[in-house]
Design a protein around this motif. Structure first.
Motif, PDB file in Angstrom:
ATOM      1  N   VAL A 226       0.830  -1.202   0.000  1.00 63.62           N
ATOM      2  CA  VAL A 226       0.000   0.000   0.000  1.00 63.62           C
ATOM      3  C   VAL A 226       0.865   1.253   0.000  1.00 63.62           C
ATOM      4  CG1 VAL A 226      -1.672   1.329   1.337  1.00 63.62           C
ATOM      5  CG2 VAL A 226      -1.949  -1.145   1.091  1.00 63.62           C
ATOM      6  N   SER A 227       1.897   1.260   0.840  1.00 59.57           N
ATOM      7  CA  SER A 227       2.744   2.446   0.965  1.00 59.57           C
ATOM      8  C   SER A 227       3.422   2.800  -0.343  1.00 59.57           C
ATOM      9  CB  SER A 227       3.794   2.210   2.053  1.00 59.57           C
ATOM     10  OG  SER A 227       3.190   2.052   3.311  1.00 59.57           O
ATOM     11  N   ALA A 228       3.847   1.799  -1.074  1.00 61.21           N
ATOM     12  CA  ALA A 228       4.527   2.060  -2.341  1.00 61.21           C
ATOM     13  C   ALA A 228       3.629   2.828  -3.306  1.00 61.21           C
ATOM     14  CB  ALA A 228       4.955   0.734  -2.966  1.00 61.21           C
ATOM     15  N   GLU A 229       2.335   2.624  -3.180  1.00 65.52           N
ATOM     16  CA  GLU A 229       1.384   3.257  -4.113  1.00 65.52           C
ATOM     17  C   GLU A 229       0.890   4.605  -3.614  1.00 65.52           C
ATOM     18  OE1 GLU A 229      -3.043   2.327  -6.039  1.00 65.52           O
ATOM     19  OE2 GLU A 229      -1.985   0.817  -4.852  1.00 65.52           O
ATOM     20  N   THR A 230       0.817   4.792  -2.305  1.00 66.26           N
ATOM     21  CA  THR A 230       0.129   5.971  -1.779  1.00 66.26           C
ATOM     22  C   THR A 230       1.023   6.990  -1.067  1.00 66.26           C
ATOM     23  OG1 THR A 230      -0.322   4.867   0.338  1.00 66.26           O
ATOM     24  CG2 THR A 230      -1.953   4.593  -1.409  1.00 66.26           C
ATOM     25  N   ALA A 231       2.283   6.674  -0.820  1.00 70.81           N
ATOM     26  CA  ALA A 231       3.143   7.581  -0.045  1.00 70.81           C
ATOM     27  C   ALA A 231       3.219   8.968  -0.681  1.00 70.81           C
ATOM     28  CB  ALA A 231       4.531   6.980   0.104  1.00 70.81           C
TER      29      ALA A 231
ATOM     30  N   SER B 133       1.221  10.384  -3.040  1.00 77.75           N
ATOM     31  CA  SER B 133      -0.078  11.053  -3.134  1.00 77.75           C
ATOM     32  C   SER B 133      -0.554  11.516  -1.769  1.00 77.75           C
ATOM     33  CB  SER B 133      -1.121  10.121  -3.768  1.00 77.75           C
ATOM     34  OG  SER B 133      -1.323   8.984  -2.956  1.00 77.75           O
ATOM     35  N   ALA B 134      -0.164  10.797  -0.696  1.00 76.10           N
ATOM     36  CA  ALA B 134      -0.542  11.212   0.658  1.00 76.10           C
ATOM     37  C   ALA B 134       0.128  12.533   1.017  1.00 76.10           C
ATOM     38  CB  ALA B 134      -0.163  10.131   1.665  1.00 76.10           C
ATOM     39  N   ALA B 135       1.407  12.670   0.636  1.00 76.94           N
ATOM     40  CA  ALA B 135       2.132  13.912   0.915  1.00 76.94           C
ATOM     41  C   ALA B 135       1.511  15.079   0.158  1.00 76.94           C
ATOM     42  CB  ALA B 135       3.599  13.741   0.535  1.00 76.94           C
ATOM     43  N   VAL B 136       1.116  14.830  -1.075  1.00 72.66           N
ATOM     44  CA  VAL B 136       0.489  15.877  -1.876  1.00 72.66           C
ATOM     45  C   VAL B 136      -0.865  16.252  -1.279  1.00 72.66           C
ATOM     46  CG1 VAL B 136      -0.498  16.419  -4.133  1.00 72.66           C
ATOM     47  CG2 VAL B 136       1.678  15.190  -3.984  1.00 72.66           C
TER      48      VAL B 136
ATOM     49  N   GLU C  67      -5.555   9.809  15.539  1.00 73.02           N
ATOM     50  CA  GLU C  67      -4.665   9.629  14.381  1.00 73.02           C
ATOM     51  C   GLU C  67      -5.308  10.247  13.141  1.00 73.02           C
ATOM     52  OE1 GLU C  67      -2.110   6.039  12.233  1.00 73.02           O
ATOM     53  OE2 GLU C  67      -4.017   5.591  13.226  1.00 73.02           O
ATOM     54  N   THR C  68      -4.477  10.844  12.302  1.00 74.86           N
ATOM     55  CA  THR C  68      -4.947  11.433  11.046  1.00 74.86           C
ATOM     56  C   THR C  68      -4.092  10.912   9.903  1.00 74.86           C
ATOM     57  OG1 THR C  68      -5.741  13.469  12.106  1.00 74.86           O
ATOM     58  CG2 THR C  68      -5.252  13.581   9.757  1.00 74.86           C
ATOM     59  N   ARG C  69      -4.761  10.458   8.841  1.00 74.54           N
ATOM     60  CA  ARG C  69      -4.061   9.935   7.668  1.00 74.54           C
ATOM     61  C   ARG C  69      -4.565  10.665   6.417  1.00 74.54           C
ATOM     62  NH1 ARG C  69       0.261   7.649   8.977  1.00 74.54           N
ATOM     63  NH2 ARG C  69       0.225   6.251   7.184  1.00 74.54           N
ATOM     64  N   PHE C  70      -3.711  10.731   5.410  1.00 75.24           N
ATOM     65  CA  PHE C  70      -4.055  11.426   4.164  1.00 75.24           C
ATOM     66  C   PHE C  70      -3.902  10.481   2.981  1.00 75.24           C
ATOM     67  CE2 PHE C  70      -2.536  14.619   7.135  1.00 75.24           C
ATOM     68  CZ  PHE C  70      -3.506  15.614   7.031  1.00 75.24           C
ATOM     69  N   VAL C  71      -4.716  10.735   1.970  1.00 77.14           N
ATOM     70  CA  VAL C  71      -4.643   9.958   0.742  1.00 77.14           C
ATOM     71  C   VAL C  71      -5.186  10.836  -0.386  1.00 77.14           C
ATOM     72  CG1 VAL C  71      -6.951   8.918   0.858  1.00 77.14           C
ATOM     73  CG2 VAL C  71      -5.083   7.649  -0.215  1.00 77.14           C
ATOM     74  N   GLY C  72      -4.810  10.505  -1.608  1.00 77.89           N
ATOM     75  CA  GLY C  72      -5.275  11.340  -2.712  1.00 77.89           C
ATOM     76  C   GLY C  72      -5.374  10.592  -4.019  1.00 77.89           C
ATOM     77  N   ALA C  73      -5.899  11.286  -5.018  1.00 76.20           N
ATOM     78  CA  ALA C  73      -5.996  10.766  -6.383  1.00 76.20           C
ATOM     79  C   ALA C  73      -5.782  11.934  -7.328  1.00 76.20           C
ATOM     80  CB  ALA C  73      -7.361  10.127  -6.613  1.00 76.20           C
TER      81      ALA C  73
END
Length: 207
Positions: free
Chosen positions: A95-100, A102-105, A168-174
Motif C-alpha cells: 500500500v505504501s509504495a502506491e500511496t506515499a 499522493s498522501a504527501a500531496v 490519528e490522522t491519515r491522508f490519501v489522494g488521487a
C-alpha cells in the motif's frame, strides 16, 4: 441270594456322596485352622493389582508432558505472531509504495482547507477485514470524479477512539481523474488494534 433294588442302590449312592462331602469339609476346616496341633497354616495369597487398568501417570511423567505441551503452545503462538506480522508488513509495504507520494500531496493541499472541503460527496469509505490486512486496521477510500472535467482529490481520514477524540490522522489522494473515473487508495492506521477506533471522513477537497 441277595437282590438289590434300584431303590437300594440309590440310597447307598447318596450315603457315599454325603460321606465324601463331610470328609472334604473336615479337610477344609483342618487346613484353615491355626491351632497348635501341628497342622500347616496357610495364609491367603494376596492378589496383585491389575496395572493394565490404571489410567494414572507418574508425577514426573505428568510434569514432563505438561512442559512439552506448554512449550509447543508457545512455539505455535510465536510462529502465528511472526506470520501475522509478516503479512501485515507485506500488506503495508504494497500500500505504501502506491500511496506515499499522493498522501504527501494530499496533506499539502488540505493544509489551508478550514471546513470539510468541496468534495465530500465524491468520497466513500469501507473498512477492510483484518484477515486481509494481516491484522492492521485499514480503510478503502473510494474517490469518484462526479464532475465533467478532469480533477485531482485530497482526502483526510481521522481515526477516533470510543470517546470521539481524534487519535490519528491519515491522508490519501488521487490525481488527474477523468470525469466519471474512480480510484480506491487504502488508508492504514498505525495505532494498536485496541481500543477500537472508528475512521471518519474529515476533509475531501477537489482541486
Amino acid at each position: 441270594m441277595t437282590t438289590r433294588t434300584s431303590h437300594g442302590r440309590t440310597r447307598t449312592g447318596r450315603i457315599a456322596v454325603l460321606a465324601a462331602a463331610l470328609a472334604c469339609g473336615s479337610l477344609l476346616v483342618s487346613c484353615g485352622s491355626g491351632d497348635d496341633s501341628g497342622g500347616s497354616s496357610v495364609s491367603p495369597r494376596p492378589t496383585p493389582p491389575n496395572t493394565a487398568s490404571f489410567g494414572g501417570t507418574a508425577p514426573s511423567a505428568m510434569a514432563s508432558a505438561a512442559s512439552s505441551i506448554i512449550e509447543s503452545a508457545r512455539g505455535q503462538a510465536s510462529a502465528a505472531a511472526s506470520s501475522a506480522a509478516a503479512r501485515a508488513s507485506e500488506f503495508e509495504a504494497s500500500v505504501s509504495a502506491e500511496t506515499a507520494r499522493s498522501a504527501a500531496v494530499a496533506e499539502k493541499e488540505l493544509k489551508d482547507v478550514k471546513d470539510g472541503g468541496n468534495a465530500r460527496s465524491e468520497v466513500a469509505m469501507t473498512g477492510l477485514p483484518t484477515a486481509e490486512t494481516g491484522g492492521l486496521r485499514a480503510v478503502l477510500v473510494t474517490i469518484t470524479n462526479k464532475t465533467d472535467k478532469k480533477a485531482s482529490y485530497a482526502v483526510q481520514v481521522d481515526f477516533k477512539n470510543p470517546d470521539g477524540k481524534v487519535v490519528e490522522t491519515r491522508f490519501v489522494g488521487a490525481e488527474n481523474l477523468e470525469p466519471g473515473a474512480r480510484k480506491q487508495p487504502i488508508v492504514i492506521s498505525r495505532q494498536p488494534t485496541e481500543p477500537q477506533l472508528t475512521p471518519a471522513l474529515a476533509k475531501a477537497q477537489r482541486y
